[in-house]
Design a protein around this motif. Structure first.
Motif, PDB file in Angstrom:
ATOM      1  N   VAL A 132       0.861  -1.186   0.000  1.00  0.00           N
ATOM      2  CA  VAL A 132       0.000   0.000   0.000  1.00  0.00           C
ATOM      3  C   VAL A 132       0.896   1.235   0.000  1.00  0.00           C
ATOM      4  N   SER A 133       0.683   2.116  -0.978  1.00  0.00           N
ATOM      5  CA  SER A 133       1.482   3.334  -1.126  1.00  0.00           C
ATOM      6  C   SER A 133       0.578   4.544  -1.145  1.00  0.00           C
ATOM      7  N   SER A 134       1.190   5.698  -0.904  1.00  0.00           N
ATOM      8  CA  SER A 134       0.445   6.958  -0.948  1.00  0.00           C
ATOM      9  C   SER A 134       1.034   7.859  -2.020  1.00  0.00           C
ATOM     10  N   ALA A 135       0.357   8.968  -2.278  1.00  0.00           N
ATOM     11  CA  ALA A 135       0.809   9.937  -3.282  1.00  0.00           C
ATOM     12  C   ALA A 135       2.176  10.509  -2.933  1.00  0.00           C
ATOM     13  N   ASN A 136       2.568  10.453  -1.661  1.00  0.00           N
ATOM     14  CA  ASN A 136       3.848  11.012  -1.225  1.00  0.00           C
ATOM     15  C   ASN A 136       5.013  10.045  -1.365  1.00  0.00           C
ATOM     16  N   ASP A 137       4.732   8.778  -1.658  1.00  0.00           N
ATOM     17  CA  ASP A 137       5.793   7.784  -1.815  1.00  0.00           C
ATOM     18  C   ASP A 137       6.376   7.859  -3.218  1.00  0.00           C
ATOM     19  N   TYR A 138       7.675   7.625  -3.321  1.00  0.00           N
ATOM     20  CA  TYR A 138       8.330   7.619  -4.626  1.00  0.00           C
ATOM     21  C   TYR A 138       8.243   6.203  -5.198  1.00  0.00           C
ATOM     22  N   ILE A 139       7.098   5.943  -5.828  1.00  0.00           N
ATOM     23  CA  ILE A 139       6.833   4.608  -6.365  1.00  0.00           C
ATOM     24  C   ILE A 139       6.421   4.724  -7.827  1.00  0.00           C
ATOM     25  N   VAL A 140       6.385   3.558  -8.483  1.00  0.00           N
ATOM     26  CA  VAL A 140       6.056   3.524  -9.904  1.00  0.00           C
ATOM     27  C   VAL A 140       5.381   2.202 -10.243  1.00  0.00           C
ATOM     28  N   ALA A 141       4.523   2.258 -11.252  1.00  0.00           N
ATOM     29  CA  ALA A 141       3.953   1.067 -11.867  1.00  0.00           C
ATOM     30  C   ALA A 141       4.636   0.893 -13.218  1.00  0.00           C
ATOM     31  N   ILE A 142       5.105  -0.323 -13.489  1.00  0.00           N
ATOM     32  CA  ILE A 142       5.685  -0.609 -14.801  1.00  0.00           C
ATOM     33  C   ILE A 142       4.602  -1.239 -15.672  1.00  0.00           C
ATOM     34  N   SER A 143       4.855  -1.284 -16.959  1.00  0.00           N
ATOM     35  CA  SER A 143       3.844  -1.801 -17.888  1.00  0.00           C
ATOM     36  C   SER A 143       3.463  -3.233 -17.545  1.00  0.00           C
ATOM     37  N   HIS A 144       2.221  -3.550 -17.830  1.00  0.00           N
ATOM     38  CA  HIS A 144       1.744  -4.920 -17.599  1.00  0.00           C
ATOM     39  C   HIS A 144       2.556  -5.918 -18.418  1.00  0.00           C
ATOM     40  N   GLU A 145       2.991  -5.519 -19.613  1.00  0.00           N
ATOM     41  CA  GLU A 145       3.787  -6.420 -20.446  1.00  0.00           C
ATOM     42  C   GLU A 145       5.111  -6.759 -19.779  1.00  0.00           C
ATOM     43  N   PHE A 150       3.824   6.996 -12.526  1.00  0.00           N
ATOM     44  CA  PHE A 150       4.412   7.443 -11.273  1.00  0.00           C
ATOM     45  C   PHE A 150       3.362   7.838 -10.242  1.00  0.00           C
ATOM     46  N   SER A 151       3.739   7.753  -8.966  1.00  0.00           N
ATOM     47  CA  SER A 151       2.945   8.392  -7.913  1.00  0.00           C
ATOM     48  C   SER A 151       3.000   9.900  -8.155  1.00  0.00           C
ATOM     49  N   ASN A 152       2.088  10.619  -7.566  1.00  0.00           N
ATOM     50  CA  ASN A 152       2.031  12.075  -7.770  1.00  0.00           C
ATOM     51  C   ASN A 152       3.337  12.759  -7.394  1.00  0.00           C
ATOM     52  N   SER A 153       3.892  12.442  -6.232  1.00  0.00           N
ATOM     53  CA  SER A 153       5.112  13.123  -5.781  1.00  0.00           C
ATOM     54  C   SER A 153       6.293  12.812  -6.691  1.00  0.00           C
TER      55      SER A 153
END
Length: 100
Positions: free
Chosen positions: A17-30, A77-80
């Motif tokens: 579980v992440s928030s908008a303030n975390d430096y996270i990313v989703a990569i492509s489903h492929e 990307f997350s918002n931040s």
């Protein structure tokens, strides 16, 4: 290289579980699905670090999710994290990135 976008962080496919303030990313489903595991929380891409670049700016992010609408080299990307590279009104921007 690919395109960068942003999304509302929450429970990702890696079980984090992440928030908008975390430096996270989703990569492509492929890309995420290229290392399929029966339990998505155990996907080897989960927790890997990426450094993304745009116009002399960079941000380091952690993979916690998969992006269904992303092309192979796109990052969501997350918002931040997105704000380190572009403004929200730009929406979709060209980026380069590498695993770190």
């Amino acid at each position: 290289s690919g395109e960068g976008t942003f999304y509302d962080a929450g429970l990702g496919s890696c079980g984090i579980v992440s928030s908008a303030n975390d430096y996270i990313v989703a990569i492509s489903h492929e890309l995420m699905d290229s290392s399929f595991t029966a339990n998505p929380n155990n996907n080897p891409y989960c927790g890997k670090s990426i450094r993304a670049y745009r116009d002399g700016k960079s941000v380091d992010v952690t993979v916690v999710d998969r992006c269904e609408g992303c092309a192979y080299n796109d990052l969501d990307f997350s918002n931040s994290a997105f704000e380190k590279l572009a403004s929200f009104n730009e929406g979709r921007v060209g980026i380069t990135w590498e695993w770190i």
